[in-house]
Design an enzyme around this catalytic site. Sequence first.
Site, short mmCIF file in Angstrom:
data_model
loop_
_atom_site.label_atom_id
_atom_site.label_comp_id
_atom_site.label_asym_id
_atom_site.label_seq_id
_atom_site.Cartn_x
_atom_site.Cartn_y
_atom_site.Cartn_z
N GLY A 124 -27.88 -135.37 -79.36
CA GLY A 124 -28.31 -134.94 -78.03
C GLY A 124 -28.50 -136.07 -77.04
O GLY A 124 -28.36 -135.86 -75.84
N PHE A 125 -28.82 -137.25 -77.54
CA PHE A 125 -29.15 -138.35 -76.63
C PHE A 125 -28.69 -139.68 -77.22
O PHE A 125 -28.74 -139.87 -78.44
CB PHE A 125 -30.67 -138.41 -76.39
CG PHE A 125 -31.20 -137.10 -75.86
CD1 PHE A 125 -31.12 -136.81 -74.50
CD2 PHE A 125 -31.73 -136.15 -76.71
CE1 PHE A 125 -31.57 -135.59 -74.01
CE2 PHE A 125 -32.18 -134.93 -76.24
CZ PHE A 125 -32.10 -134.65 -74.88
N GLY A 126 -28.31 -140.59 -76.33
CA GLY A 126 -28.04 -141.95 -76.74
C GLY A 126 -29.34 -142.74 -76.82
O GLY A 126 -30.40 -142.27 -76.39
N GLY A 127 -29.25 -143.92 -77.40
CA GLY A 127 -30.37 -144.85 -77.36
C GLY A 127 -31.53 -144.53 -78.30
O GLY A 127 -32.62 -145.07 -78.13
N GLY B 131 -23.03 -146.54 -78.66
CA GLY B 131 -23.15 -146.21 -77.24
C GLY B 131 -23.96 -147.24 -76.50
O GLY B 131 -23.42 -148.14 -75.85
N SER C 59 -19.27 -145.17 -77.47
CA SER C 59 -19.55 -143.81 -76.98
C SER C 59 -19.74 -143.82 -75.48
O SER C 59 -20.64 -144.49 -74.96
CB SER C 59 -20.82 -143.26 -77.65
OG SER C 59 -21.27 -142.15 -76.91
N ASP D 207 -22.64 -142.30 -86.43
CA ASP D 207 -22.86 -142.11 -85.00
C ASP D 207 -24.36 -141.99 -84.72
O ASP D 207 -25.03 -141.10 -85.23
CB ASP D 207 -22.14 -140.83 -84.57
CG ASP D 207 -22.26 -140.55 -83.08
OD1 ASP D 207 -22.74 -141.43 -82.34
OD2 ASP D 207 -21.87 -139.44 -82.67
N GLY D 208 -24.86 -142.92 -83.91
CA GLY D 208 -26.26 -142.85 -83.49
C GLY D 208 -27.08 -143.99 -84.04
O GLY D 208 -27.20 -144.16 -85.25
N GLY D 209 -27.61 -144.81 -83.14
CA GLY D 209 -28.51 -145.87 -83.55
C GLY D 209 -27.84 -147.09 -84.15
O GLY D 209 -28.53 -147.95 -84.72
N HIS E 298 -16.33 -135.56 -80.06
CA HIS E 298 -17.44 -135.11 -80.90
C HIS E 298 -18.06 -133.89 -80.23
O HIS E 298 -18.76 -134.02 -79.23
CB HIS E 298 -18.45 -136.27 -81.04
CG HIS E 298 -19.68 -135.92 -81.80
ND1 HIS E 298 -20.80 -136.71 -81.80
CD2 HIS E 298 -19.97 -134.87 -82.62
CE1 HIS E 298 -21.73 -136.16 -82.57
NE2 HIS E 298 -21.25 -135.03 -83.07
N HIS F 32 -15.14 -142.81 -78.10
CA HIS F 32 -15.96 -141.70 -78.62
C HIS F 32 -16.45 -140.87 -77.44
O HIS F 32 -17.09 -141.38 -76.52
CB HIS F 32 -17.12 -142.25 -79.44
CG HIS F 32 -17.90 -141.19 -80.15
ND1 HIS F 32 -17.46 -140.59 -81.31
CD2 HIS F 32 -19.09 -140.60 -79.86
CE1 HIS F 32 -18.35 -139.69 -81.71
NE2 HIS F 32 -19.34 -139.67 -80.83
N ASP G 224 -18.55 -137.65 -76.30
CA ASP G 224 -19.61 -136.71 -76.72
C ASP G 224 -19.67 -135.49 -75.82
O ASP G 224 -19.93 -135.61 -74.62
CB ASP G 224 -20.96 -137.43 -76.70
CG ASP G 224 -21.11 -138.39 -77.85
OD1 ASP G 224 -20.88 -137.99 -79.00
OD2 ASP G 224 -21.48 -139.56 -77.61
#
Length: 229
Positions: free
Chosen positions: A143-146, A202, A9, A180-182, A67, A34, A36
């Site tokens: 809304g946010f990476g990490g 990401g 990402s 997607d995410g984490g 996305h 990816h 975002d």
Amino acid sequence: MNPIRLAPSLLSADFARLGEEVRAIEAAGADLVHFDVMDNHYVPNLTMGPMVCEAIRPHVRIPIDVHLMVEPVDALIPLFAKAGANLITFHPEASRHVDRSLQLIRDHGCKAGLAFNPATPLGYMEHAMDKLDLVLLMGVNPGFGGQRFIGSTLLKLAEARRRIDAHHARGGQPVWLEVDGGVKLDNIAAIVQAGADTLVAGSAVFGAPDNDGGYHTVMRLLREHARGA
Ligand code: DX5
Ligand code: ZN
């Protein structure tokens, strides 16, 4: 087990060097970019639009996986298709007419996906299955990476996998299942075992120690861990 697809990402990339960053992930074996898109309305953050997609398009051959975290959805679909997007995914509750938005994506020659937030039920898949190329399950709130992976996503993934396999067994088209995410080295194996075939990462990719300017090591490790190695 089928080979998985890795989709770094760009949200965690260096925005001042996006061309270099996408070339580096492609060289390191990424399957997709990816991308975002956040509008400060559907999600409380603001990122990039079709002009940035168009700017990075000539730098890579791999598909761009857009996305959309935006509301409304439809006006941006033709713009991203023209900007070189290959897959376009949106959140069903952000579109008044989900079937129409999916058809719009396909009419513009892209693959179409639906994205599910942690608390969004999978019911939206039911009557949309014939027009889906991709189902994206969020492992975090968008809304946010990490952010940290929400564990209950694994059960939801297994349910989405069951629905996709049943559709395929009835003669339906292939549908990718993306998380997607984490996604990190320490949970990618469990996520793949639960049924995912496409993994967005990401911070795990772009936050990795950057030896000799490439992302080869982290991409290799993600694939090895995904196989449970
Ligand atoms: C979150 C985005 C994700 C995010 C993933 O709203 O949709 O694609 O960049 O970042 P990590 O892998 O750091 O959770
Ligand atoms: Zn995303």
